[in-house]
Design an enzyme around this catalytic site. Structure first.
Site, PDB file in Angstrom:
ATOM      1  N   CYS A  12      38.256  27.887  40.153  1.00 27.82           N
ATOM      2  CA  CYS A  12      36.825  27.733  39.960  1.00 27.82           C
ATOM      3  C   CYS A  12      36.343  26.294  40.076  1.00 27.82           C
ATOM      4  O   CYS A  12      37.117  25.360  40.027  1.00 27.82           O
ATOM      5  CB  CYS A  12      36.430  28.206  38.560  1.00 27.82           C
ATOM      6  SG  CYS A  12      36.781  29.916  38.249  1.00 27.82           S
ATOM      7  N   GLY A  38      36.122  28.002  45.127  1.00 30.98           N
ATOM      8  CA  GLY A  38      35.985  29.421  44.842  1.00 30.98           C
ATOM      9  C   GLY A  38      34.907  30.020  45.705  1.00 30.98           C
ATOM     10  O   GLY A  38      33.798  29.466  45.777  1.00 30.98           O
ATOM     11  N   ASN A 112      36.425  26.395  34.137  1.00 26.24           N
ATOM     12  CA  ASN A 112      37.439  26.225  35.171  1.00 26.24           C
ATOM     13  C   ASN A 112      38.774  26.097  34.468  1.00 26.24           C
ATOM     14  O   ASN A 112      38.929  25.263  33.580  1.00 26.24           O
ATOM     15  CB  ASN A 112      37.168  24.957  36.000  1.00 26.24           C
ATOM     16  CG  ASN A 112      38.251  24.710  37.023  1.00 26.24           C
ATOM     17  OD1 ASN A 112      38.850  25.645  37.543  1.00 26.24           O
ATOM     18  ND2 ASN A 112      38.509  23.459  37.327  1.00 26.24           N
ATOM     19  N   GLY A 113      39.733  26.933  34.856  1.00 30.38           N
ATOM     20  CA  GLY A 113      41.052  26.878  34.232  1.00 30.38           C
ATOM     21  C   GLY A 113      41.511  28.253  33.819  1.00 30.38           C
ATOM     22  O   GLY A 113      40.967  29.266  34.271  1.00 30.38           O
ATOM     23  N   TYR A 252      46.218  18.900  47.233  1.00 34.29           N
ATOM     24  CA  TYR A 252      45.670  19.949  48.067  1.00 34.29           C
ATOM     25  C   TYR A 252      44.276  20.459  47.694  1.00 34.29           C
ATOM     26  O   TYR A 252      43.424  20.645  48.558  1.00 34.29           O
ATOM     27  CB  TYR A 252      46.693  21.097  48.071  1.00 34.29           C
ATOM     28  CG  TYR A 252      46.140  22.412  48.500  1.00 34.29           C
ATOM     29  CD1 TYR A 252      45.672  22.574  49.800  1.00 34.29           C
ATOM     30  CD2 TYR A 252      46.065  23.466  47.620  1.00 34.29           C
ATOM     31  CE1 TYR A 252      45.137  23.782  50.202  1.00 34.29           C
ATOM     32  CE2 TYR A 252      45.542  24.677  48.016  1.00 34.29           C
ATOM     33  CZ  TYR A 252      45.071  24.827  49.301  1.00 34.29           C
ATOM     34  OH  TYR A 252      44.543  26.001  49.696  1.00 34.29           O
TER      35      TYR A 252
END
Ligand code: SF4
Length: 473
Positions: A12, A38, A112-113, A252
């Site tokens: 996310c 996302g 996020n996570g 990345y």
């Protein structure tokens, strides 16, 4: 490499702004810049000081917020989210920000996570009568806040956050304030910025650039920021634990124009390529990178070895959303559609193909085959990170360790499986050195768990699927 092709996906991106009359529009542009984190759902919740209004939907940001939809979102505070569905799966009910309404006020949460103790907490809450509307781990926080015995919202939120384990960068909003919190290890990136008099927060600093905001700093592990019409107040909900920022953000996930803790992603990737060049000796004619995320490392590799960098592979950007197709077969077919070799560049040449990681190996095999079919006489694969041997529990979609080719194959076996003439991975030490963080200790503030099996937090039993257990050391 192309996230959607490889099976290594960020979960996310979050965005928040407080103090601008065009909050929803600015959040829209911020989410656009975070789209790579996302693509399965997006949402914005806005406050005008009296009530929260939301627009959410499945799909890309510009699909969800088609003409006119933003007009409904009037206010000076906004929270936004782009979602890649892993924990809890897909479905509109899981698209964030999650919005909870009660007689005492509303609460929007963007996360996020991944919480490693979510199931444990959920069971506990359900035994106490909570009913969950979504299968997302994020909803746990809302229930914990609601159940907390403290009188003020801030105290309840701090108390609830202190019960969570795992990776979390939260942006929450009520009618009259925004709360920002980062987990005690700082696993996921989260930055604070300023746009005129308005405060902004985002998973990546590239979201600030697009709106013309300035980066102020990273949100520190364990921090609890309160942003309202009186300005910014900095508090904590937890003492910082050992810093463990996700290394794959540098390698990345993040966009090359983002900075994490002052380190530019493109520059770090170039250094990864340079470090890799020091660790391997290859005679070759051209160096090429797998677009987009491996281009920087390929340039670094070329600069150090003196082997010319060429555009040996190009990405077709307009092939539609094949990446949301879940089956392996479709993913593999997507590779053909999304990447093409440049025959004139690789024909008759010994090619060094730089990539940032190998997850399943199927994509690498297809690219090697593609380059050879285009006339490359040799394809040497060099990877700007170490082998990924262990699953991630912190929000990155490598939950199925059976799919990690390096968990059960030697480097020589992987080389054979992907059909390369040679295969080299960067060492863990080389990767950490190249990224250049200055935190103390050999891990220098990184999470390295998917490479080393050393998880920075407890891993609760309920987060480990049966086939993952043997991989957790
Ligand atoms: S396990 Fe790997 S992908 Fe997951 S947070 Fe740690 S470094 Fe990132």
């Amino acid at each position: 490499m192309l996230a959607e092709l490889r099976g290594l996906n960020e979960e996310c991106g979050v965005f928040g702004i407080w103090g601008d009359p065009n909050a929803a529009q600015i959040a829209y542009y911020g989410l656009h810049a975070l789209q790579h984190r996302g693509q399965e759902g997006a949402g914005i919740v806005v406050t005008d000081g009296h009530s929260l209004q939301a627009v959410k939907g499945e799909g890309l940001v510009n699909e969800v917020f088609s003409a006119g939809k933003l007009d409904h979102l009037q206010g000076y505070g906004a929270v936004g989210h782009v979602r890649y569905a892993t924990a809890g799966g897909g479905g509109i009910e899981n698209v964030q920000p999650l919005l909870f309404r009660s007689t005492t006020g509303s609460l929007a949460i963007a996360h996020n996570g991944n919480l490693v103790n979510a199931n444990h907490l959920k069971q506990h809450l359900e035994r106490q009568g909570s009913i969950f509307q979504t299968s997302s781990d994020t909803e746990v926080l809302a229930h914990l806040i609601k159940k907390s015995g403290y009188s003020s919202f801030e105290k309840r939120a701090k108390n609830a956050l202190s019960l969570l384990k795992g990776a979390f960068a939260f942006v929450m909003m009520t009618e009259d304030e925004m709360i920002v919190a980062n987990d005690p290890n700082g696993l996921r990136p989260l930055s604070l910025g300023k746009l005129g008099d308005a405060w902004v927060v985002a998973s990546e600093t590239c979201a600030f650039d697009i709106i013309g905001a300035e980066v102020v700093r990273s949100v520190e592990p364990g921090e609890f920021l309160i942003i309202n019409n009186d300005g910014l107040r900095v508090e904590r909900f937890a003492f910082p634990a050992k810093r463990a920022i996700c290394t794959m953000e540098y390698v990345y996930f993040s966009r090359p124009d983002s900075d994490i803790d002052g380190i530019n992603i493109h520059t770090a990737r170039k250094r990864l390529g340079k470090e890799l060049a020091k660790e391997v000796q290859i005679d070759a004619d051209v160096v090429t990178g797998v677009p987009d995320s491996s281009i920087s490392a390929a340039i670094g590799f070329s600069e150090t070895t003196g082997i010319p960098y060429e555009l040996g592979l190009i990405k077709n950007r307009y092939v539609g959303r094949t990446f949301i197709q879940p089956s392996q077969d479709l993913r593999e077919r997507g590779v053909k559609m999304k990447l093409s070799p440049v025959r004139q560049v690789v024909n008759g040449k010994r090619v060094v193909m730089v990539d940032d990681s190998i997850v399943r190996g199927t994509t690498s095999r297809r690219i090697v085959t593609m380059l050879k079919e285009a006339g490359a006489t040799e394809v040497h694969v060099v990877i700007s990170s170490p082998p990924i041997k262990n699953p991630c529990f912190y929000g990155i979609d490598t939950s199925s360790s059976e799919e990690l080719i390096a968990s059960s194959n030697s480097i020589e076996e992987i080389r054979e499986l992907i059909g390369a003439d040679s295969l080299t991975f960067l060492s863990v030490e080389g990767m950490v050195r190249a990224i250049g963080r200055t935190d103390e200790g050999p891990e220098a503030g990184h999470c390295l768990a998917c490479f080393t099996g050393n998880y920075p937090t407890e891993i609760y039993g309920d987060t480990i699927l049966p086939h993952q257990k043997e991989l957790v050391r």
